[in-house]
Scaffold this active site. Structure first.
Site, PDB file in Angstrom:
ATOM      1  N   TYR A 104      -6.798   2.404   0.029  1.00  0.00           N
ATOM      2  CA  TYR A 104      -7.819   1.542   0.642  1.00  0.00           C
ATOM      3  C   TYR A 104      -8.664   0.715  -0.330  1.00  0.00           C
ATOM      4  O   TYR A 104      -9.850   0.543  -0.117  1.00  0.00           O
ATOM      5  CB  TYR A 104      -8.750   2.364   1.543  1.00  0.00           C
ATOM      6  CG  TYR A 104      -8.080   3.471   2.302  1.00  0.00           C
ATOM      7  CD1 TYR A 104      -6.947   3.220   3.077  1.00  0.00           C
ATOM      8  CD2 TYR A 104      -8.552   4.773   2.239  1.00  0.00           C
ATOM      9  CE1 TYR A 104      -6.311   4.249   3.789  1.00  0.00           C
ATOM     10  CE2 TYR A 104      -7.930   5.795   2.944  1.00  0.00           C
ATOM     11  CZ  TYR A 104      -6.798   5.534   3.702  1.00  0.00           C
ATOM     12  OH  TYR A 104      -6.177   6.553   4.388  1.00  0.00           O
ATOM     13  N   HIS A 105      -8.037   0.149  -1.362  1.00  0.00           N
ATOM     14  CA  HIS A 105      -8.793  -0.639  -2.324  1.00  0.00           C
ATOM     15  C   HIS A 105      -8.139  -1.993  -2.604  1.00  0.00           C
ATOM     16  O   HIS A 105      -7.872  -2.338  -3.760  1.00  0.00           O
ATOM     17  CB  HIS A 105      -8.946   0.139  -3.635  1.00  0.00           C
ATOM     18  CG  HIS A 105      -9.585   1.473  -3.481  1.00  0.00           C
ATOM     19  ND1 HIS A 105      -9.233   2.561  -4.262  1.00  0.00           N
ATOM     20  CD2 HIS A 105     -10.547   1.918  -2.640  1.00  0.00           C
ATOM     21  CE1 HIS A 105      -9.959   3.614  -3.906  1.00  0.00           C
ATOM     22  NE2 HIS A 105     -10.752   3.242  -2.911  1.00  0.00           N
ATOM     23  N   PRO A 106      -7.894  -2.838  -1.588  1.00  0.00           N
ATOM     24  CA  PRO A 106      -7.256  -4.140  -1.841  1.00  0.00           C
ATOM     25  C   PRO A 106      -8.227  -5.133  -2.478  1.00  0.00           C
ATOM     26  O   PRO A 106      -9.385  -5.229  -2.086  1.00  0.00           O
ATOM     27  CB  PRO A 106      -6.848  -4.596  -0.440  1.00  0.00           C
ATOM     28  CG  PRO A 106      -7.854  -3.960   0.470  1.00  0.00           C
ATOM     29  CD  PRO A 106      -8.165  -2.616  -0.154  1.00  0.00           C
TER      30      PRO A 106
ATOM     31  N   ASP B 116      -3.569  -3.251  -5.022  1.00  0.00           N
ATOM     32  CA  ASP B 116      -4.127  -2.107  -4.303  1.00  0.00           C
ATOM     33  C   ASP B 116      -3.659  -0.838  -5.001  1.00  0.00           C
ATOM     34  O   ASP B 116      -2.620  -0.821  -5.668  1.00  0.00           O
ATOM     35  CB  ASP B 116      -3.661  -2.135  -2.842  1.00  0.00           C
ATOM     36  CG  ASP B 116      -4.481  -1.243  -1.922  1.00  0.00           C
ATOM     37  OD1 ASP B 116      -5.385  -0.535  -2.424  1.00  0.00           O
ATOM     38  OD2 ASP B 116      -4.208  -1.242  -0.714  1.00  0.00           O
ATOM     39  N   HIS B 117      -4.432   0.227  -4.823  1.00  0.00           N
ATOM     40  CA  HIS B 117      -4.083   1.505  -5.429  1.00  0.00           C
ATOM     41  C   HIS B 117      -3.033   2.218  -4.581  1.00  0.00           C
ATOM     42  O   HIS B 117      -3.349   2.752  -3.517  1.00  0.00           O
ATOM     43  CB  HIS B 117      -5.332   2.393  -5.546  1.00  0.00           C
ATOM     44  CG  HIS B 117      -6.273   1.970  -6.624  1.00  0.00           C
ATOM     45  ND1 HIS B 117      -7.644   1.972  -6.479  1.00  0.00           N
ATOM     46  CD2 HIS B 117      -6.046   1.512  -7.881  1.00  0.00           C
ATOM     47  CE1 HIS B 117      -8.215   1.557  -7.591  1.00  0.00           C
ATOM     48  NE2 HIS B 117      -7.264   1.272  -8.460  1.00  0.00           N
TER      49      HIS B 117
END
Length: 528
Positions: A466-468, A293-294
């Site tokens: 919010y990028h898993p 994730d980011h």
């Protein structure tokens, strides 16, 4: 068990990948029946349709947001992080910032190099183009006529423009198209909107393209995949109803939901499943691993400028004044909040950007969970290709119970070094003359010159943007959860099509890449 019906294909999860996969598969196979199941509601709701409504949807659990929390994060000082995920037809495209980013071409070439044959940039670009309807028109990098409406922001703020000017003053190149020849530089983001309104994945695919052989069921949470003799035969819902699949089941429940469903079905790390008393039907040690994730750090400033907004009480009169312009497709309510940003290199010698920035026209403190009675702005900086690797595990055998999510943020020191270097770039931009109008006190002393203190602040306030991805890794090796055509290894008639199959995280926001994966999955399935 209550049998409810039989279909040729069943797709579970109506996010960007699921909507694309189910719709394109039904189009490609008009003689076949396709069922799309979604846990959440059918209607998006006004807070989702109005772009600025993101500020009310992301902070807490609600009808369209699972509102997950992580396990305590050692790299974040023992804090539990926030993991918003969309719930309903459209998935996370109901609650995200609508930013249209494909990533860097090297991301996909890396996938192919890592064993995802057929997923290099030259292979995926046609599917990005197939899905796109860009208001700027078609060219070598863009297309029109696809279901995904992409447009420029209707009314970008002065603050967003000032950020771009300030970054250019600092020597960063202006980039008017992050999805063009080069991603590097700063500029205003294009967004998934049409006439100033959110264009979510369900509106793009289901409302405009869905043929009659596609059945869509909302409010239908799935409990597990039904397996028999090494083959997926259908699905069982939480309410005890079942649906049979004559051909294939496709899981598109996301980086958290898909591994959860697979493990509840007896597919996953054998030791973990046995601990919970789940019969092991397929030992897949890597399933649920490789979570990426980011990780993101925010500098927020209190700035009393009428072009910015605060959480209370100034936002109320601002919103009331913005209703009339919104009806014309302009004004504050059309803002995606994160209006501008950029992709930058933190040090010489890098061949491509390693951090991304999002300039927000309000104070974003703890995902807007902490409110402030003042106007302000925020500048996010995230690590594009993190080295830290986390996992998703079951918290129990109840399908309605949230999984255990462990992104392992900042457990690899290289991520901290990149985040600190990116934050230094952000501070220089904020200090540029073009941004002087937006000077103001920073929350939590985030602009301190004491590096040791800044490290403490980063660990105390960094979190996801919010990028898993990555929990059902795609590859050609035997350890990969799915093969390059997205088939689950060791189980016939079962595929995965969502962010969980990404071997590594793409360099940017993930909605466009998820839709591309769904488009490709439909083609793989249709040709058999």
């Amino acid at each position: 068990m209550r049998p409810r019906g039989e279909f040729d294909f069943i797709v579970v999860g109506a996010g960007p990948a699921g909507c694309a996969c189910a719709t394109r598969l039904a189009q490609a196979r008009p003689e076949a029946s396709v069922l799309l199941l979604e846990t959440g509601p059918a209607k998006s709701g006004i807070r989702s349709d109005v772009p600025l409504g993101i500020a009310t949807l992301v902070p807490f659990r609600n009808a369209r947001n699972y509102g997950y929390r992580t396990v305590p994060q050692a790299g974040l000082g023992g804090r539990r992080g926030v993991q918003p995920r969309g719930r309903g037809l459209g998935g996370s495209s109901l609650i995200n910032a609508m930013i249209y980013i494909r990533g860097q071409r090297e991301d996909y070439d890396d996938w192919a190099r890592l064993g995802a044959a057929g997923w290099a940039w030259r292979d995926v670009l046609p599917y990005f183009l197939r899905g796109e309807d860009n208001a700027r028109g078609a060219d070598a990098w863009h297309a029109t006529g696809g279901p995904l409406a992409v447009s420029d922001l209707a009314s970008p703020s002065d603050c967003a423009r000032a950020f771009v000017d300030a970054a250019v003053q600092c020597g960063h190149p202006l980039n008017t198209d992050f999805n063009g020849a080069s991603q590097e530089g700063v500029g205003l983001y294009q967004v998934f909107q049409r006439r100033g309104r959110r264009w979510n994945a369900a509106r793009a695919y289901l409302a405009t393209l869905a043929p009659k052989n596609l059945t869509v069921l909302a409010d239908a949470p799935v409990a597990r995949v039904l397996l028999e003799d090494g083959r997926a035969r259908g699905i069982a819902c939480v309410d005890g109803s079942t649906y049979a699949a004559r051909a294939e089941v496709v899981l598109s429940a996301g980086a958290f939901g898909t591994p959860q469903l697979l493990m509840l079905s007896g597919i996953g790390p054998a030791g973990h499943l046995r601990e919970l008393g789940i019969p092991v039907l397929r030992d897949s040690p890597e399933l649920g691993a490789n979570l990426q994730d980011h990780v993101d750090f925010v500098i927020s400033r209190r700035v009393n400028d009428r072009g910015l907004f605060g959480t209370v009480p100034s936002i109320v009169p601002q919103v009331l004044r913005a209703i009339a312009p919104f009806r014309r497709g302009t004004g504050l309510l059309t803002s995606n909040v994160a209006e501008a940003g950029g992709f930058l290199r933190t040090r010489p010698g890098l061949d491509r950007p390693d951090v991304q920035m999002h300039l927000c026209i309000g104070i974003v403190d703890n995902h807007s969970r902490r409110l402030h009675a003042t106007r302000g702005m925020s500048l996010h900086t995230c690590v594009l290709r993190p080295h830290s690797r986390g996992s998703v595990r079951l918290a129990g055998t109840d399908a309605g119970r949230a999984p255990q999510i462990d992104p392992a943020f900042l457990t690899d020191e290289r991520d901290m070094e990149t985040l600190l270097a990116g934050t230094a770039l952000a501070r220089r931009i904020l200090a540029a003359p073009a941004f002087a109008r937006y000077a103001g006190p920073a929350l939590y002393d985030a602009e301190t010159d004491d590096e040791a203190r800044l490290r403490e602040i980063v660990r105390a306030h960094a979190d996801t943007i919010y990028h898993p991805v990555g929990t059902c890794r795609m590859g050609s090796d035997a350890a990969a959860v799915v093969d390059p055509e997205l088939r689950v290894r060791g189980v016939a008639g079962l595929r995965v099509a969502d962010a969980s199959v990404m071997p590594t995280l793409v360099s940017g926001n993930t909605q466009a890449a998820c839709a591309m994966i769904g488009e490709r999955a439909a083609e793989f399935i249709a040709r058999g």
